[in-house]
Each structure stands twice: as C-alpha cells, then as structure tokens.
Design a protein around this motif. Structure first.
Motif, PDB file in Angstrom:
ATOM      1  N   HIS A  14       0.831  -1.204   0.000  1.00 46.68           N
ATOM      2  CA  HIS A  14       0.000   0.000   0.000  1.00 46.68           C
ATOM      3  C   HIS A  14       0.867   1.257   0.000  1.00 46.68           C
ATOM      4  O   HIS A  14       0.361   2.357  -0.250  1.00 46.68           O
ATOM      5  N   MET A  15       2.169   1.101   0.250  1.00 47.66           N
ATOM      6  CA  MET A  15       3.058   2.246   0.369  1.00 47.66           C
ATOM      7  C   MET A  15       3.808   2.510  -0.932  1.00 47.66           C
ATOM      8  O   MET A  15       4.400   1.602  -1.522  1.00 47.66           O
ATOM      9  N   ASP A  65     -12.128  -1.867  10.398  1.00 50.67           N
ATOM     10  CA  ASP A  65     -12.364  -2.328   9.026  1.00 50.67           C
ATOM     11  C   ASP A  65     -11.425  -1.598   8.064  1.00 50.67           C
ATOM     12  O   ASP A  65     -11.554  -0.382   7.879  1.00 50.67           O
ATOM     13  N   PRO A  66     -10.483  -2.298   7.421  1.00 53.52           N
ATOM     14  CA  PRO A  66      -9.553  -1.609   6.519  1.00 53.52           C
ATOM     15  C   PRO A  66     -10.223  -1.002   5.294  1.00 53.52           C
ATOM     16  O   PRO A  66      -9.628  -0.143   4.634  1.00 53.52           O
ATOM     17  N   LYS A  67     -11.451  -1.396   4.995  1.00 55.97           N
ATOM     18  CA  LYS A  67     -12.161  -0.787   3.858  1.00 55.97           C
ATOM     19  C   LYS A  67     -12.380   0.698   4.086  1.00 55.97           C
ATOM     20  O   LYS A  67     -12.512   1.475   3.128  1.00 55.97           O
ATOM     21  N   LEU A  68     -12.416   1.112   5.358  1.00 56.12           N
ATOM     22  CA  LEU A  68     -12.583   2.529   5.663  1.00 56.12           C
ATOM     23  C   LEU A  68     -11.331   3.339   5.365  1.00 56.12           C
ATOM     24  O   LEU A  68     -11.342   4.568   5.489  1.00 56.12           O
ATOM     25  N   LEU A  69     -10.250   2.665   4.980  1.00 51.01           N
ATOM     26  CA  LEU A  69      -9.010   3.353   4.626  1.00 51.01           C
ATOM     27  C   LEU A  69      -8.808   3.444   3.121  1.00 51.01           C
ATOM     28  O   LEU A  69      -7.778   3.939   2.661  1.00 51.01           O
ATOM     29  N   LEU A  70      -9.780   2.977   2.353  1.00 46.05           N
ATOM     30  CA  LEU A  70      -9.702   3.069   0.899  1.00 46.05           C
ATOM     31  C   LEU A  70      -9.990   4.496   0.441  1.00 46.05           C
ATOM     32  O   LEU A  70     -10.612   5.287   1.174  1.00 46.05           O
ATOM     33  N   PRO A  71      -9.573   4.851  -0.765  1.00 44.15           N
ATOM     34  CA  PRO A  71      -9.688   6.251  -1.213  1.00 44.15           C
ATOM     35  C   PRO A  71     -11.094   6.831  -1.204  1.00 44.15           C
ATOM     36  O   PRO A  71     -11.254   8.049  -1.108  1.00 44.15           O
ATOM     37  N   ASP A  72     -12.129   6.002  -1.303  1.00 38.88           N
ATOM     38  CA  ASP A  72     -13.493   6.540  -1.335  1.00 38.88           C
ATOM     39  C   ASP A  72     -14.087   6.746   0.053  1.00 38.88           C
ATOM     40  O   ASP A  72     -15.255   7.107   0.189  1.00 38.88           O
ATOM     41  N   SER A  73     -13.289   6.529   1.097  1.00 37.81           N
ATOM     42  CA  SER A  73     -13.747   6.753   2.460  1.00 37.81           C
ATOM     43  C   SER A  73     -13.502   8.206   2.857  1.00 37.81           C
ATOM     44  O   SER A  73     -13.127   9.038   2.035  1.00 37.81           O
ATOM     45  N   SER A  74     -13.709   8.516   4.131  1.00 35.86           N
ATOM     46  CA  SER A  74     -13.542   9.894   4.605  1.00 35.86           C
ATOM     47  C   SER A  74     -13.015   9.902   6.026  1.00 35.86           C
ATOM     48  O   SER A  74     -13.136   8.921   6.761  1.00 35.86           O
ATOM     49  N   GLN A  75     -12.467  11.037   6.421  1.00 31.96           N
ATOM     50  CA  GLN A  75     -11.989  11.185   7.791  1.00 31.96           C
ATOM     51  C   GLN A  75     -13.150  11.100   8.784  1.00 31.96           C
ATOM     52  O   GLN A  75     -12.986  10.562   9.886  1.00 31.96           O
ATOM     53  N   GLU A  76     -14.321  11.596   8.392  1.00 30.56           N
ATOM     54  CA  GLU A  76     -15.481  11.555   9.279  1.00 30.56           C
ATOM     55  C   GLU A  76     -15.895  10.113   9.559  1.00 30.56           C
ATOM     56  O   GLU A  76     -16.197   9.747  10.711  1.00 30.56           O
ATOM     57  N   ALA A  77     -15.898   9.271   8.521  1.00 34.18           N
ATOM     58  CA  ALA A  77     -16.271   7.860   8.697  1.00 34.18           C
ATOM     59  C   ALA A  77     -15.243   7.136   9.556  1.00 34.18           C
ATOM     60  O   ALA A  77     -15.600   6.307  10.409  1.00 34.18           O
ATOM     61  N   ILE A  78     -13.987   7.458   9.342  1.00 33.04           N
ATOM     62  CA  ILE A  78     -12.929   6.835  10.137  1.00 33.04           C
ATOM     63  C   ILE A  78     -13.065   7.219  11.601  1.00 33.04           C
ATOM     64  O   ILE A  78     -13.009   6.366  12.494  1.00 33.04           O
ATOM     65  N   HIS A  79     -13.263   8.503  11.863  1.00 37.67           N
ATOM     66  CA  HIS A  79     -13.355   8.965  13.249  1.00 37.67           C
ATOM     67  C   HIS A  79     -14.535   8.326  13.963  1.00 37.67           C
ATOM     68  O   HIS A  79     -14.420   7.910  15.139  1.00 37.67           O
ATOM     69  N   ALA A  80     -15.680   8.235  13.295  1.00 42.29           N
ATOM     70  CA  ALA A  80     -16.857   7.634  13.915  1.00 42.29           C
ATOM     71  C   ALA A  80     -16.577   6.184  14.314  1.00 42.29           C
ATOM     72  O   ALA A  80     -16.972   5.741  15.406  1.00 42.29           O
ATOM     73  N   GLU A  81     -15.876   5.448  13.467  1.00 47.04           N
ATOM     74  CA  GLU A  81     -15.571   4.052  13.782  1.00 47.04           C
ATOM     75  C   GLU A  81     -14.486   3.942  14.846  1.00 47.04           C
ATOM     76  O   GLU A  81     -14.500   3.017  15.664  1.00 47.04           O
ATOM     77  N   LEU A 135      -6.258  -3.577  12.790  1.00 44.96           N
ATOM     78  CA  LEU A 135      -7.286  -3.874  11.809  1.00 44.96           C
ATOM     79  C   LEU A 135      -7.899  -5.242  12.077  1.00 44.96           C
ATOM     80  O   LEU A 135      -7.329  -6.063  12.798  1.00 44.96           O
ATOM     81  N   GLY A 136      -9.044  -5.504  11.457  1.00 40.39           N
ATOM     82  CA  GLY A 136      -9.652  -6.823  11.543  1.00 40.39           C
ATOM     83  C   GLY A 136      -9.072  -7.792  10.544  1.00 40.39           C
ATOM     84  O   GLY A 136      -9.278  -8.999  10.633  1.00 40.39           O
ATOM     85  N   GLU A 137      -8.329  -7.285   9.583  1.00 45.26           N
ATOM     86  CA  GLU A 137      -7.566  -8.076   8.617  1.00 45.26           C
ATOM     87  C   GLU A 137      -6.498  -7.163   8.035  1.00 45.26           C
ATOM     88  O   GLU A 137      -6.506  -5.958   8.273  1.00 45.26           O
ATOM     89  N   GLY A 138      -5.588  -7.724   7.268  1.00 40.45           N
ATOM     90  CA  GLY A 138      -4.456  -6.941   6.806  1.00 40.45           C
ATOM     91  C   GLY A 138      -4.793  -5.932   5.726  1.00 40.45           C
ATOM     92  O   GLY A 138      -5.805  -6.056   5.014  1.00 40.45           O
ATOM     93  N   LEU A 139      -3.948  -4.921   5.597  1.00 36.65           N
ATOM     94  CA  LEU A 139      -4.081  -3.966   4.499  1.00 36.65           C
ATOM     95  C   LEU A 139      -3.987  -4.708   3.161  1.00 36.65           C
ATOM     96  O   LEU A 139      -3.132  -5.572   2.978  1.00 36.65           O
ATOM     97  N   GLY A 140      -4.858  -4.349   2.241  1.00 33.12           N
ATOM     98  CA  GLY A 140      -4.919  -5.060   0.973  1.00 33.12           C
ATOM     99  C   GLY A 140      -4.010  -4.515  -0.104  1.00 33.12           C
ATOM    100  O   GLY A 140      -3.737  -5.195  -1.091  1.00 33.12           O
ATOM    101  N   GLY A 141      -3.559  -3.261   0.043  1.00 36.87           N
ATOM    102  CA  GLY A 141      -2.635  -2.696  -0.930  1.00 36.87           C
ATOM    103  C   GLY A 141      -3.167  -1.478  -1.662  1.00 36.87           C
ATOM    104  O   GLY A 141      -2.414  -0.791  -2.351  1.00 36.87           O
ATOM    105  N   LYS A 142      -4.464  -1.191  -1.522  1.00 32.67           N
ATOM    106  CA  LYS A 142      -5.053  -0.061  -2.248  1.00 32.67           C
ATOM    107  C   LYS A 142      -5.472   1.068  -1.322  1.00 32.67           C
ATOM    108  O   LYS A 142      -6.152   1.998  -1.743  1.00 32.67           O
ATOM    109  N   GLU A 143      -5.050   1.008  -0.084  1.00 28.43           N
ATOM    110  CA  GLU A 143      -5.455   2.015   0.888  1.00 28.43           C
ATOM    111  C   GLU A 143      -4.815   3.374   0.583  1.00 28.43           C
ATOM    112  O   GLU A 143      -3.737   3.456  -0.001  1.00 28.43           O
ATOM    113  N   ASP A 144      -5.506   4.417   1.016  1.00 25.92           N
ATOM    114  CA  ASP A 144      -5.014   5.786   0.855  1.00 25.92           C
ATOM    115  C   ASP A 144      -4.066   6.107   2.006  1.00 25.92           C
ATOM    116  O   ASP A 144      -4.449   6.008   3.180  1.00 25.92           O
TER     117      ASP A 144
END
Length: 380
Positions: free
Chosen positions: A45-46, A317-333, A350-359
């Motif tokens: 992801h880096m 949930d690492p899906k909340l770290l994908l580019p279509d997510s937001s800081q607001e959604a992350i903070h709430a979780e 995380l509940g599972e590993g980073l998949g490689g497409k995270e922002d």
C-alpha cells in the motif's frame, strides 16, 4: 575499539524500545493512550515500497532473503506513520521453506507451494526433518530472518525510530494447511489429508510446533520485543476440527514460549474461526497476553466474555481506509471501537491486513486519530 562499539550497539538493540507503549499495555500496565499498528503495514500500500521494489528489481520473495532489504521495508511505515510498533517484514511460508518445501510467487495468485505434501510418507519425512534438531535448523535455514531482526533494530536506533518490534510466525495448523494444500485458495486438502492420514498429520503439527518455538525464540533473542502468532487458516475448519487440529498446538506454543521468554508478550490472532468466543477463552487461558479480534467479532460480547482486564487487538475495518472513504467515517468508527473495547485496554489494529489499495493519507489520519481520541478518553 570497533568490537566495543559493536557490543554496545548490540546491547542497545536488545533493550526495551524508547516507545514501549505496546509492551506496557500487553503487560497490564497503565497507558496514556491506545497504541496502534497495522497488519501488513509494510508493503504494497506504500509508494515507498513500490519504488523500492522497482529500484532493486527484486520481487517479494527475493526481498525476504536479504536482511538489509527486510530492514528497509520494515522501516518504511515507521518513517511515514506514528505507529507504535514495527513488525518484521517476512512471510509465513519461510518456515516450510526451511524444510525444503518449495515456495513460489508466480504472480497474480499470491504465494504458493507448487509441490505440496500429498502422502503420509512425505509428511512424516518433513516432520522428521523438523524435529531432528529444530534449533539448528532455525540457525542454518532461517538465519536471514533473525539477521533481519538485528538489522531492523540497528536501523530503528540509527534513525531515532525506536519502537516496539514484533516478531511473528504462522501457527502450526496454518503451516500444515499450506504444506499439504499449496495455497489459501485450495482448501480441500487440509481437511481431507488430516482425515486420511491422522497420525502423520499430528506428527507434522507437532513438528511445526517445535520448529515455531525455536523460530520465535530466535527472533526474541535477536531483538524482537513481542511475538505475534497468526492462525490464518483456522476458518477452513469447523469448531470440532479446530479444537482437535489447531488449538492444542496454539496452547503448546504459548506454554513453551512463556517458559523460555516469560517477559516477552505473546499476541495471537485466530482469524475467522467458527466459535471465536470459545477459542479466544482457551487462548487467554493458555497465556497469550493479547487476543486479536477479526472484523466479524462482536465487540461487546467479546469484551464481556474475556473480561475488562484482557488486552484486545483489532478490529477496525480496513475498507474505511480506501480512497473513497472519509476522515469523518474513520473517526466515527474509531470512537465506536474505543468505546466498545476500552481506550486503555486496546491495541488498536485492523480486523484483517491492508490489501494494498489504501489511501496513505487516510491511514495516517487513522493512526493519529486513535492516539488523539484515546488520550482524551483516558484523561477524562
């Protein structure tokens, strides 16, 4: 003079890290904020990792063979994020490699064992090789891994990024699963082989247990501050089979490692198992200091079952770290997770590993938000 400097550097590398938040939490001590690190935080992801691969011209398995490459990739997330731990850049299948089980990465399908063990005789031969002298086998065939740990500690000190270093290994059943099945996508052989070759299955599981004890001990001796055990393929077993094939060896690992390294925290992740509450209670009783919850775990039931004093790890949930997510959604979780688990009894992950497409910007926000939000909760 040079020898004295080397000895001093070695002694410093074996000491507790300057950022010991993970260790204090795992030992039940008071913390001022929740520590955080990420499963698969080093790697694809880096942008730094992708650039480094391109620069070296090496693929993943080739990077694992060179301790300096291992140290460089391990350090990359520490330079970018305020994570409280580094984790050794390696792979679970280096252990079967030590038994001359060939591992390949053909591209597009992940890491595979192209010639898995298909008979009782093959499994018995591998088991005998592992049990003949597991300490010597680790010293000879996995020396590049322990050298990598030493290189990481040297780099952490040199760059003033002295944070908890986690060693890790797959659990015995996961190693058995890959050894007889070849890949995570080929799930049938794990169950069928064990039914058709019950004694050889136990032989290999016990051999892998002995080998993993030596392997993790060697990582601790080289400078790893804590040890993470991954039961990554337990989800392929029903509750009864998991209790027969996986749990006894996870329990044996904890017992044997605690006997050797009583002050080294043990973390465990039994991912996707059929009866997680029962499994995690057994792992707690076995002596694991930190119990990891996957993304499917019921937070309040897990906390109630394991008790208020148990340190938990997970399960954002690492899906909340994908580019279509937001800081607001992350903070709430983040708030929901900290409230459910307790800000002073959670190793945020995380509940599972980073998949490689995270922002990377959102990953950075998550790490910093865990720190800031948990500190406010703890201070009141």
């Amino acid at each position: 003079m040079r020898q004295a400097l080397l000895c001093a550097a070695t002694a410093a590398a074996l000491q507790a890290p300057a950022n010991d938040l993970v260790l204090r939490l795992a030992r039940g001590e008071k913390v001022e904020r929740a520590p955080v690190w990420l499963f698969r935080q080093a790697g694809r992801h880096m942008q730094e990792y992708r650039d480094y691969k391109a620069k070296t011209g090496k693929h993943f398995l080739q990077l694992l063979d060179d301790p300096k490459d291992v140290a460089e990739v391990t350090m990359q997330p520490l330079r970018r994020y305020a994570v409280d731990a580094a984790i050794l850049f390696s792979d679970i299948l280096v252990v079967p490699q030590a038994l001359d089980i060939r591992v390949e990465m053909p591209g597009g399908v992940g890491i595979v064992v192209p010639e898995p063990l298909t008979s009782a005789a093959m499994a018995d031969e591998a088991a005998a090789k592992a049990r003949a002298d597991p300490a010597s086998l680790v010293a000879k065939r996995l020396k590049h891994v322990t050298r990598g740990v030493e290189e990481i500690r040297s780099a952490q000190l040199a760059e003033n990024l002295d944070r908890t270093l986690l060693g890790f290994s797959a659990a015995p059943y996961t190693l058995f699963f890959y050894s007889v099945g070849g890949s995570s996508k080929n799930q049938a052989p794990g169950a069928s082989f064990s039914k058709e070759n019950a004694q050889s299955t136990q032989n290999l599981l016990e051999a892998y247990t002995d080998l993993v004890v030596e392997y993790l001990s060697a990582q601790a001796d080289a400078g790893a501050h804590a040890l993470q055990v991954f039961e990554a393929m337990g989800m392929t077993l029903g509750a009864k089979m998991f209790e027969e094939l996986a749990l006894p060896h996870l329990e044996a690992l904890a017992s044997k490692l605690k006997a050797r390294h009583p002050d080294v925290p043990l973390l465990v992740f039994a991912r996707g198992v059929e009866d997680p509450l029962s499994v995690n209670l057994r792992l707690q009783k076995a002596g694991y200091d930190v119990i990891t919850l996957d993304g499917e775990a019921h937070r309040s039931k897990s906390r109630d079952a394991l008790g208020d004093s148990q340190v938990l790890q997970g399960n954002f949930d690492p899906k909340l770290l994908l580019p279509d997510s937001s800081q607001e959604a992350i903070h709430a979780e983040v708030v929901a997770m900290l409230e459910a688990f307790g800000p002073d009894k959670l190793l945020a992950n995380l509940g599972e590993g980073l998949g490689g497409k995270e922002d990377q910007g959102l990953v950075d926000f998550f790490v910093n938000d865990i720190h800031a939000t948990s500190a406010k909760m703890i201070s009141g």
